[in-house]
Design a protein around this motif. Structure first.
Motif, short mmCIF file in Angstrom:
data_model
loop_
_atom_site.label_atom_id
_atom_site.label_comp_id
_atom_site.label_asym_id
_atom_site.label_seq_id
_atom_site.Cartn_x
_atom_site.Cartn_y
_atom_site.Cartn_z
N THR A 150 10.66 17.80 18.13
CA THR A 150 9.90 16.58 17.82
C THR A 150 9.22 16.70 16.46
N GLU A 151 8.57 17.83 16.22
CA GLU A 151 7.89 18.04 14.94
C GLU A 151 8.89 18.05 13.78
N LEU A 152 10.07 18.62 14.01
CA LEU A 152 11.08 18.64 12.95
C LEU A 152 11.55 17.24 12.61
N LEU A 153 11.86 16.44 13.63
CA LEU A 153 12.32 15.07 13.39
C LEU A 153 11.27 14.26 12.64
N MET B 118 18.57 10.80 7.85
CA MET B 118 18.35 11.75 6.77
C MET B 118 19.52 11.72 5.78
N GLU B 119 20.71 11.54 6.29
CA GLU B 119 21.90 11.56 5.46
C GLU B 119 22.12 10.24 4.72
N ASN B 120 21.60 9.16 5.29
CA ASN B 120 21.74 7.84 4.67
C ASN B 120 20.43 7.09 4.85
N LYS C 37 12.29 9.69 -2.08
CA LYS C 37 13.01 10.54 -3.03
C LYS C 37 14.24 11.15 -2.35
N PRO C 38 15.38 11.13 -3.01
CA PRO C 38 16.60 11.71 -2.40
C PRO C 38 16.40 13.18 -2.04
N LEU C 39 16.95 13.58 -0.92
CA LEU C 39 16.86 14.97 -0.51
C LEU C 39 17.87 15.80 -1.29
N THR C 40 17.47 17.00 -1.66
CA THR C 40 18.39 17.92 -2.32
C THR C 40 19.30 18.55 -1.26
N LYS C 41 20.39 19.14 -1.69
CA LYS C 41 21.30 19.82 -0.76
C LYS C 41 20.58 20.96 -0.05
N GLU D 52 17.37 21.11 0.70
CA GLU D 52 16.48 20.55 1.71
C GLU D 52 17.26 20.14 2.96
N MET D 53 18.38 19.47 2.75
CA MET D 53 19.18 19.03 3.88
C MET D 53 19.71 20.22 4.68
N ALA D 54 20.11 21.27 3.95
CA ALA D 54 20.60 22.48 4.63
C ALA D 54 19.49 23.14 5.43
N ALA D 55 18.28 23.18 4.88
CA ALA D 55 17.16 23.79 5.57
C ALA D 55 16.80 23.01 6.84
N PHE D 56 16.78 21.69 6.74
CA PHE D 56 16.48 20.87 7.92
C PHE D 56 17.57 21.06 8.99
N THR D 57 18.82 21.09 8.56
CA THR D 57 19.93 21.24 9.50
C THR D 57 19.89 22.60 10.18
N ASP D 58 19.61 23.64 9.41
CA ASP D 58 19.53 24.99 9.97
C ASP D 58 18.40 25.08 11.00
N SER D 59 17.26 24.46 10.69
CA SER D 59 16.14 24.46 11.63
C SER D 59 16.52 23.72 12.91
N TYR D 60 17.21 22.61 12.75
CA TYR D 60 17.67 21.82 13.89
C TYR D 60 18.56 22.67 14.79
#
Length: 207
Positions: A61-64, A135-137, A75-79, A81-89
């Motif tokens: 819940t906190e991650l989402l 997050m992706e779009n 601001k667009p997410l960097t690659k 940042e997206m990788a870090a969020f996905t890994d945490s997920y």
């Protein structure tokens, strides 16, 4: 309800963009893109937290909500940042499975029931792209609350005001409510939109 009903209504079969929904299986009858409403996901996660006391539902819940806050900054997410969020997920989902191993199959009784917790973990694991579509779009909302707000007046009319006396009346009500809702979404007041329509200058949004 079911795919037979939604096909008969004729709206969902024409969707070309992304359908945001609560994981109701008949929605997957349609080949459009799908996104899962994260308000529904968070509600389910909080229910599991209260039921089990486990830590992973709160972490998810906190991650989402953290991702939503980052997306809302515009601001667009960097690659990275997206990788870090996905890994945490993925790490949270793994923790969830470790705390809730699948039940062993019993001979001659078929597949055992997974229950609420494992069903939610399977949803998060198998539909990660749909959970994180916002997050992706950035054009994909975090939830489907807007759709629920749009149909609220219809339900109020049905339950409180007393349904409709004719099909023509229902059609007129829907057209007026749709026009006002579209105007508000485009930062135009309902009064101004109605005034322009009465002078034969209806507001028509640009696509």
């Amino acid at each position: 309800r079911g795919s037979v009903a939604t096909k008969e209504i004729g709206i969902l079969p024409r969707i070309k963009g992304t359908m945001i929904h609560d994981f109701w299986k008949p929605y997957y009858y349609y080949s459009c893109k799908h996104s899962l409403c994260n308000i529904h996901n968070i509600r389910e996660l909080r229910g599991i937290l209260e039921l089990t006391g486990q830590k992973w539902p709160e972490e998810m819940t906190e991650l989402l909500l953290s991702i939503k806050k980052r997306v809302d900054s515009g601001k667009p997410l960097t690659k990275a940042e997206m990788a870090a969020f996905t890994d945490s997920y993925d790490a949270i989902v793994i923790d969830g499975y470790q705390a809730n191993p699948p039940p062993e199959a019993v001979k001659r009784r078929g597949c055992p029931k997974k229950g609420r917790v494992l069903n939610m973990l399977d949803r998060l694991a198998n539909h990660r792209h749909e959970v994180l579509a916002f997050m992706e779009n950035f054009a994909v909302p975090f939830d489907n609350n807007q759709a629920e707000r749009d149909i609220r007046m219809m339900k109020v009319k049905q339950k409180i005001s007393g349904v409709f006396r004719s099909t023509k009346g229902a059609d007129m009500f829907c057209r007026i409510r749709s026009y006002i809702s579209t105007a508000r979404k485009n930062s135009l007041s309902a009064f101004s939109a109605i005034n322009e329509a009465l002078y034969d200058r209806p507001f028509i949004p640009e696509f």
